[in-house]
Scaffold this motif. Structure first.
Motif, PDB file in Angstrom:
ATOM      1  N   ILE A  14      71.532  59.388  23.922  1.00 14.86           N
ATOM      2  CA  ILE A  14      70.519  57.710  23.699  1.00 14.86           C
ATOM      3  C   ILE A  14      71.024  57.097  22.521  1.00 14.86           C
ATOM      4  CG2 ILE A  14      68.203  58.048  23.090  1.00 14.86           C
ATOM      5  CD1 ILE A  14      68.310  58.370  26.144  1.00 14.86           C
ATOM      6  N   SER A  15      71.511  57.723  21.089  1.00 19.56           N
ATOM      7  CA  SER A  15      71.319  57.274  19.907  1.00 19.56           C
ATOM      8  C   SER A  15      72.546  55.802  20.090  1.00 19.56           C
ATOM      9  CB  SER A  15      71.828  58.441  18.897  1.00 19.56           C
ATOM     10  OG  SER A  15      70.564  59.138  18.426  1.00 19.56           O
ATOM     11  N   LEU A  16      73.778  56.822  20.410  1.00 20.72           N
ATOM     12  CA  LEU A  16      74.682  55.346  21.576  1.00 20.72           C
ATOM     13  C   LEU A  16      74.066  54.057  21.368  1.00 20.72           C
ATOM     14  CD1 LEU A  16      77.229  55.602  19.787  1.00 20.72           C
ATOM     15  CD2 LEU A  16      78.254  56.249  21.717  1.00 20.72           C
ATOM     16  N   SER A  17      73.054  54.214  22.807  1.00 23.96           N
ATOM     17  CA  SER A  17      72.957  53.242  23.163  1.00 23.96           C
ATOM     18  C   SER A  17      72.185  52.235  22.961  1.00 23.96           C
ATOM     19  CB  SER A  17      72.001  53.859  24.279  1.00 23.96           C
ATOM     20  OG  SER A  17      73.477  55.152  25.639  1.00 23.96           O
ATOM     21  N   LEU A  18      71.270  53.013  22.286  1.00 27.32           N
ATOM     22  CA  LEU A  18      69.973  51.884  20.956  1.00 27.32           C
ATOM     23  C   LEU A  18      70.822  51.783  20.011  1.00 27.32           C
ATOM     24  CD1 LEU A  18      66.891  54.490  21.163  1.00 27.32           C
ATOM     25  CD2 LEU A  18      67.154  52.271  22.342  1.00 27.32           C
ATOM     26  N   GLY A  19      71.699  52.205  19.288  1.00 26.86           N
ATOM     27  CA  GLY A  19      72.888  51.465  18.046  1.00 26.86           C
ATOM     28  C   GLY A  19      73.444  50.592  18.770  1.00 26.86           C
ATOM     29  N   LEU A  20      74.369  50.402  19.999  1.00 25.11           N
ATOM     30  CA  LEU A  20      74.881  49.154  20.282  1.00 25.11           C
ATOM     31  C   LEU A  20      74.247  48.530  20.691  1.00 25.11           C
ATOM     32  CD1 LEU A  20      77.674  51.275  22.654  1.00 25.11           C
ATOM     33  CD2 LEU A  20      78.302  50.394  19.618  1.00 25.11           C
ATOM     34  N   VAL A  21      73.147  48.641  21.626  1.00 24.50           N
ATOM     35  CA  VAL A  21      71.814  47.471  21.632  1.00 24.50           C
ATOM     36  C   VAL A  21      71.981  46.436  20.789  1.00 24.50           C
ATOM     37  CG1 VAL A  21      69.611  46.859  22.580  1.00 24.50           C
ATOM     38  CG2 VAL A  21      71.496  49.010  23.641  1.00 24.50           C
ATOM     39  N   SER A  22      71.320  47.139  19.394  1.00 21.85           N
ATOM     40  CA  SER A  22      70.508  46.848  18.171  1.00 21.85           C
ATOM     41  C   SER A  22      71.946  46.296  17.408  1.00 21.85           C
ATOM     42  CB  SER A  22      70.348  47.591  17.114  1.00 21.85           C
ATOM     43  OG  SER A  22      69.394  47.395  16.159  1.00 21.85           O
ATOM     44  N   PHE A  23      73.209  46.378  17.729  1.00 21.28           N
ATOM     45  CA  PHE A  23      74.219  46.227  17.294  1.00 21.28           C
ATOM     46  C   PHE A  23      75.078  44.386  17.894  1.00 21.28           C
ATOM     47  CE2 PHE A  23      79.248  45.689  18.658  1.00 21.28           C
ATOM     48  CZ  PHE A  23      79.345  45.297  16.557  1.00 21.28           C
ATOM     49  N   SER A  24      74.382  44.901  19.247  1.00 25.82           N
ATOM     50  CA  SER A  24      74.686  43.307  19.577  1.00 25.82           C
ATOM     51  C   SER A  24      73.647  42.696  19.575  1.00 25.82           C
ATOM     52  CB  SER A  24      74.806  43.914  21.257  1.00 25.82           C
ATOM     53  OG  SER A  24      75.808  45.129  21.241  1.00 25.82           O
TER      54      SER A  24
END
Length: 184
Positions: free
Chosen positions: A18-28
């Motif tokens: 979950i953290s990695l997914s949300l982090g990548l969304v925020s990054f994108s």
């Protein structure tokens, strides 16, 4: 009630995904904000006053901020759930020094990213004639601000996940070295 090791491991794996997914969304979202931010050509000047329309970076910045806040809150709640339960402390859940340093880095990165995201996002909102962003003047988000924020978000999320992984690895090793004594 003590969690079983398999449930404990599943919780951490779920947290990491979950953290990695949300982090990548925020990054994108930050990278897209960099592309969609207002440019000098969007600035309207009537001789005395300036005007900037609302940029798509405004909504993208807010979404990025929400995702980053979710990552930080989910990550910290999972990390501290087992070690700080009020009166009871779970002896098998220890946070090593390196994990604490990574956790500190994630909090410093989070605080810095939040402040910069709020400032850049608020500059991306409509700046009307005579109102501007500050003291009636229009401000543009500097080139590279959102791109730099995206890297800061990666560092923040990476250090939070690294802290969780180090904590999980340490606890696994501690469980293998326990010595059970018998009463008698």
């Amino acid at each position: 009630m003590v969690e079983s090791p398999s449930k404990f491991k599943f919780t951490f794996i779920f947290f990491i995904i979950i953290s990695l997914s949300l982090g990548l969304v925020s990054f994108s979202l930050c990278l897209v904000s960099e592309i969609k931010r207002n440019k000098k050509g969007d600035l309207r000047w009537n001789g005395k006053l300036c005007h900037l329309p609302t940029s798509p970076a405004f909504g993208l910045g807010i979404a990025s901020l929400v995702c980053l806040a979710l990552v930080q809150s989910i990550g910290n709640s999972i990390l501290f759930k087992n070690c700080c339960l009020g009166e009871k402390r779970n002896a098998r859940f220890k946070i090593p020094i390196v994990a604490r340093i990574l956790l500190l880095i994630s909090w410093v990165g989070f605080g810095t990213a939040v402040i910069l995201l709020i400032a850049a996002t608020s500059m991306s909102k409509r700046q009307a004639y005579g109102e501007g962003w500050l003291n009636g003047e229009c401000y543009l988000v500097k080139k590279g601000t959102y791109a730099g924020l995206s890297l800061l978000i990666l560092v923040t999320v990476g250090s939070l996940i690294g802290s969780a992984l180090l904590t999980m690895k340490t606890n696994k090793a501690d469980q293998g070295h326990k010595i059970h004594s018998t009463n008698g």
